[in-house]
Design a protein around this motif. Sequence first.
Motif, PDB file in Angstrom:
ATOM      1  N   PHE A  32       0.842  -1.193   0.000  1.00  0.00           N
ATOM      2  CA  PHE A  32       0.000   0.000   0.000  1.00  0.00           C
ATOM      3  C   PHE A  32       0.878   1.245   0.000  1.00  0.00           C
ATOM      4  CE2 PHE A  32      -2.758  -3.228   1.922  1.00  0.00           C
ATOM      5  CZ  PHE A  32      -3.924  -3.053   1.194  1.00  0.00           C
ATOM      6  N   HIS A  33       0.689   2.067  -1.011  1.00  0.00           N
ATOM      7  CA  HIS A  33       1.408   3.334  -1.104  1.00  0.00           C
ATOM      8  C   HIS A  33       0.470   4.430  -0.613  1.00  0.00           C
ATOM      9  CE1 HIS A  33       4.545   1.456  -3.645  1.00  0.00           C
ATOM     10  NE2 HIS A  33       3.537   0.750  -4.119  1.00  0.00           N
ATOM     11  N   ILE A  34       0.715   4.936   0.581  1.00  0.00           N
ATOM     12  CA  ILE A  34      -0.147   5.963   1.162  1.00  0.00           C
ATOM     13  C   ILE A  34       0.456   7.323   0.831  1.00  0.00           C
ATOM     14  CG2 ILE A  34      -1.336   6.749   3.228  1.00  0.00           C
ATOM     15  CD1 ILE A  34      -0.858   4.065   4.480  1.00  0.00           C
ATOM     16  N   MET A  35      -0.293   8.135   0.096  1.00  0.00           N
ATOM     17  CA  MET A  35       0.254   9.384  -0.425  1.00  0.00           C
ATOM     18  C   MET A  35      -0.602  10.580  -0.046  1.00  0.00           C
ATOM     19  SD  MET A  35       1.664  10.301  -4.249  1.00  0.00           S
ATOM     20  CE  MET A  35       0.108  10.255  -5.127  1.00  0.00           C
ATOM     21  N   ASN A  36       0.089  11.639   0.343  1.00  0.00           N
ATOM     22  CA  ASN A  36      -0.534  12.929   0.609  1.00  0.00           C
ATOM     23  C   ASN A  36      -0.012  13.919  -0.420  1.00  0.00           C
ATOM     24  OD1 ASN A  36       0.100  15.691   2.571  1.00  0.00           O
ATOM     25  ND2 ASN A  36      -1.999  14.960   2.366  1.00  0.00           N
ATOM     26  N   ILE A  37      -0.929  14.668  -1.032  1.00  0.00           N
ATOM     27  CA  ILE A  37      -0.560  15.578  -2.124  1.00  0.00           C
ATOM     28  C   ILE A  37      -0.923  17.009  -1.754  1.00  0.00           C
ATOM     29  CG2 ILE A  37      -0.884  16.125  -4.570  1.00  0.00           C
ATOM     30  CD1 ILE A  37      -1.833  13.207  -4.937  1.00  0.00           C
ATOM     31  N   HIS A  38       0.031  17.915  -1.973  1.00  0.00           N
ATOM     32  CA  HIS A  38      -0.210  19.339  -1.773  1.00  0.00           C
ATOM     33  C   HIS A  38       0.002  20.075  -3.091  1.00  0.00           C
ATOM     34  CE1 HIS A  38      -0.264  19.437   2.698  1.00  0.00           C
ATOM     35  NE2 HIS A  38       0.479  18.358   2.565  1.00  0.00           N
ATOM     36  N   LYS A  39      -0.711  21.156  -3.266  1.00  0.00           N
ATOM     37  CA  LYS A  39      -0.447  22.006  -4.424  1.00  0.00           C
ATOM     38  C   LYS A  39       0.940  22.613  -4.291  1.00  0.00           C
ATOM     39  CE  LYS A  39      -5.258  23.404  -5.199  1.00  0.00           C
ATOM     40  NZ  LYS A  39      -6.203  24.564  -5.246  1.00  0.00           N
ATOM     41  N   VAL A  88       5.135   5.289   2.326  1.00  0.00           N
ATOM     42  CA  VAL A  88       4.492   6.604   2.416  1.00  0.00           C
ATOM     43  C   VAL A  88       5.231   7.596   1.527  1.00  0.00           C
ATOM     44  CG1 VAL A  88       3.700   6.144   4.766  1.00  0.00           C
ATOM     45  CG2 VAL A  88       5.852   7.386   4.397  1.00  0.00           C
ATOM     46  N   SER A  89       4.477   8.584   1.037  1.00  0.00           N
ATOM     47  CA  SER A  89       5.098   9.620   0.216  1.00  0.00           C
ATOM     48  C   SER A  89       4.275  10.896   0.284  1.00  0.00           C
ATOM     49  CB  SER A  89       5.234   9.170  -1.245  1.00  0.00           C
ATOM     50  OG  SER A  89       3.962   8.928  -1.812  1.00  0.00           O
ATOM     51  N   VAL A  90       4.967  12.007   0.107  1.00  0.00           N
ATOM     52  CA  VAL A  90       4.336  13.320   0.038  1.00  0.00           C
ATOM     53  C   VAL A  90       4.763  13.954  -1.276  1.00  0.00           C
ATOM     54  CG1 VAL A  90       4.109  15.600   1.102  1.00  0.00           C
ATOM     55  CG2 VAL A  90       4.411  13.569   2.539  1.00  0.00           C
ATOM     56  N   ASP A  91       3.813  14.525  -1.987  1.00  0.00           N
ATOM     57  CA  ASP A  91       4.131  15.135  -3.274  1.00  0.00           C
ATOM     58  C   ASP A  91       3.533  16.534  -3.340  1.00  0.00           C
ATOM     59  OD1 ASP A  91       5.025  15.576  -5.808  1.00  0.00           O
ATOM     60  OD2 ASP A  91       4.064  13.831  -6.717  1.00  0.00           O
ATOM     61  N   ASP A  93       2.377  18.925  -6.203  1.00  0.00           N
ATOM     62  CA  ASP A  93       2.141  18.942  -7.641  1.00  0.00           C
ATOM     63  C   ASP A  93       0.656  19.151  -7.879  1.00  0.00           C
ATOM     64  OD1 ASP A  93       2.521  18.742 -10.367  1.00  0.00           O
ATOM     65  OD2 ASP A  93       3.613  16.834 -10.261  1.00  0.00           O
ATOM     66  N   VAL A  94       0.283  19.301  -9.154  1.00  0.00           N
ATOM     67  CA  VAL A  94      -1.124  19.231  -9.519  1.00  0.00           C
ATOM     68  C   VAL A  94      -1.618  17.847  -9.107  1.00  0.00           C
ATOM     69  CG1 VAL A  94      -2.776  19.235 -11.433  1.00  0.00           C
ATOM     70  CG2 VAL A  94      -0.832  20.841 -11.422  1.00  0.00           C
ATOM     71  N   PHE A  95      -2.791  17.776  -8.482  1.00  0.00           N
ATOM     72  CA  PHE A  95      -3.245  16.537  -7.855  1.00  0.00           C
ATOM     73  C   PHE A  95      -3.226  15.356  -8.821  1.00  0.00           C
ATOM     74  CE2 PHE A  95      -6.187  13.531  -5.950  1.00  0.00           C
ATOM     75  CZ  PHE A  95      -5.867  13.613  -4.604  1.00  0.00           C
ATOM     76  N   THR A  96      -3.867  15.493  -9.979  1.00  0.00           N
ATOM     77  CA  THR A  96      -3.945  14.355 -10.902  1.00  0.00           C
ATOM     78  C   THR A  96      -2.583  14.044 -11.521  1.00  0.00           C
ATOM     79  OG1 THR A  96      -4.711  15.890 -12.624  1.00  0.00           O
ATOM     80  CG2 THR A  96      -6.387  14.623 -11.446  1.00  0.00           C
ATOM     81  N   ASP A  97      -1.726  15.057 -11.677  1.00  0.00           N
ATOM     82  CA  ASP A  97      -0.383  14.787 -12.187  1.00  0.00           C
ATOM     83  C   ASP A  97       0.399  13.923 -11.202  1.00  0.00           C
ATOM     84  OD1 ASP A  97      -0.986  16.322 -14.373  1.00  0.00           O
ATOM     85  OD2 ASP A  97       0.244  18.038 -13.794  1.00  0.00           O
ATOM     86  N   ALA A  98       0.261  14.228  -9.921  1.00  0.00           N
ATOM     87  CA  ALA A  98       0.947  13.442  -8.891  1.00  0.00           C
ATOM     88  C   ALA A  98       0.430  12.006  -8.870  1.00  0.00           C
ATOM     89  CB  ALA A  98       0.756  14.102  -7.527  1.00  0.00           C
ATOM     90  N   VAL A  99      -0.884  11.841  -9.002  1.00  0.00           N
ATOM     91  CA  VAL A  99      -1.473  10.501  -9.000  1.00  0.00           C
ATOM     92  C   VAL A  99      -1.005   9.709 -10.218  1.00  0.00           C
ATOM     93  CG1 VAL A  99      -3.630   9.189  -9.112  1.00  0.00           C
ATOM     94  CG2 VAL A  99      -3.483  11.223  -7.665  1.00  0.00           C
TER      95      VAL A  99
END
Length: 276
Positions: A32-39, A88-91, A93-99
């Motif tokens: 499981f890759h749990i990711m949090n994304i910020h602009k 775990v990862s934090v990115d 980026d634009v949300f869909t680009d990161a996904v």
Amino acid sequence: MKSILLLTDFSKSATNAIHYAMRFFESETCVFHIMNIHKAGTFISDDLMTSPTQNIYESFTKVPKEKLNAIVEDLKATYKNPNHTFEVSVDFDVFTDAVNQAIKNKAIDYVVMGSNGATGAIEVVFGSNTINVIRQVICKTLVVPKDYTFKPITHFLLPLQFDDVIDTEQLNVINDFTKHYNLKLHVLRVCKNNESTHYVTTDQNILKTYDCNYLVEQDTTFYQAVTNYLKTHTIDMTGLIVHDKSFIKRLFTQSPTIELSKVIKVPLMIFHHEKH
């Protein structure tokens, strides 16, 4: 081994979706890759001043990584599943680009995220990030309604709009999914009365080798047909195919917005047309 991307903004809805995924995939070997994304635009100078000795990335990611690691520790303690591992990862980026980047780099099989389940505008029902993932991310995506409690899944509904045409390859993907998880497939064809013969005949020809319940609804909206089916049948998950037409337009045209949450009262599995 399956590779599952769990998206979280640390909300109650996202946390609930993560716990649903733990139960849904409990018999599988998964990472499981749990990711949090910020602009990217959320970078602010005050963040940098709090940790002047750290590099910029470490300064931005320290707190969300701590939260992600806390989630992992909770999941390990709660489920104690030796077949599940976590990253775990934090990115930023634009949300869909990161996904999409994560899907490519980590060979993701499923994306899992929550919906906030509120009534009102579509973006409020699903959340704008969920809407964008459904539209722009070409990967099987499981959307879990807020506060939905996991229960054993036995019946899976695939509703088809009056102009939906599914090919054998696409149906094989859906059939493989339902067989793998031992789900009974229901296919609901919604069509206009004067067009029913062609689509029903096509459906019957392609479905004849599949074990499924097949029902035709005529002279009603797609929304109303799905809502009625959920009322009269025990359905544990609904699947929808996203292709050239907008998923949102197909599902909610002519539907009263106050009733939108009824359509997503069960988890929603999004499949994408290969030519999407």
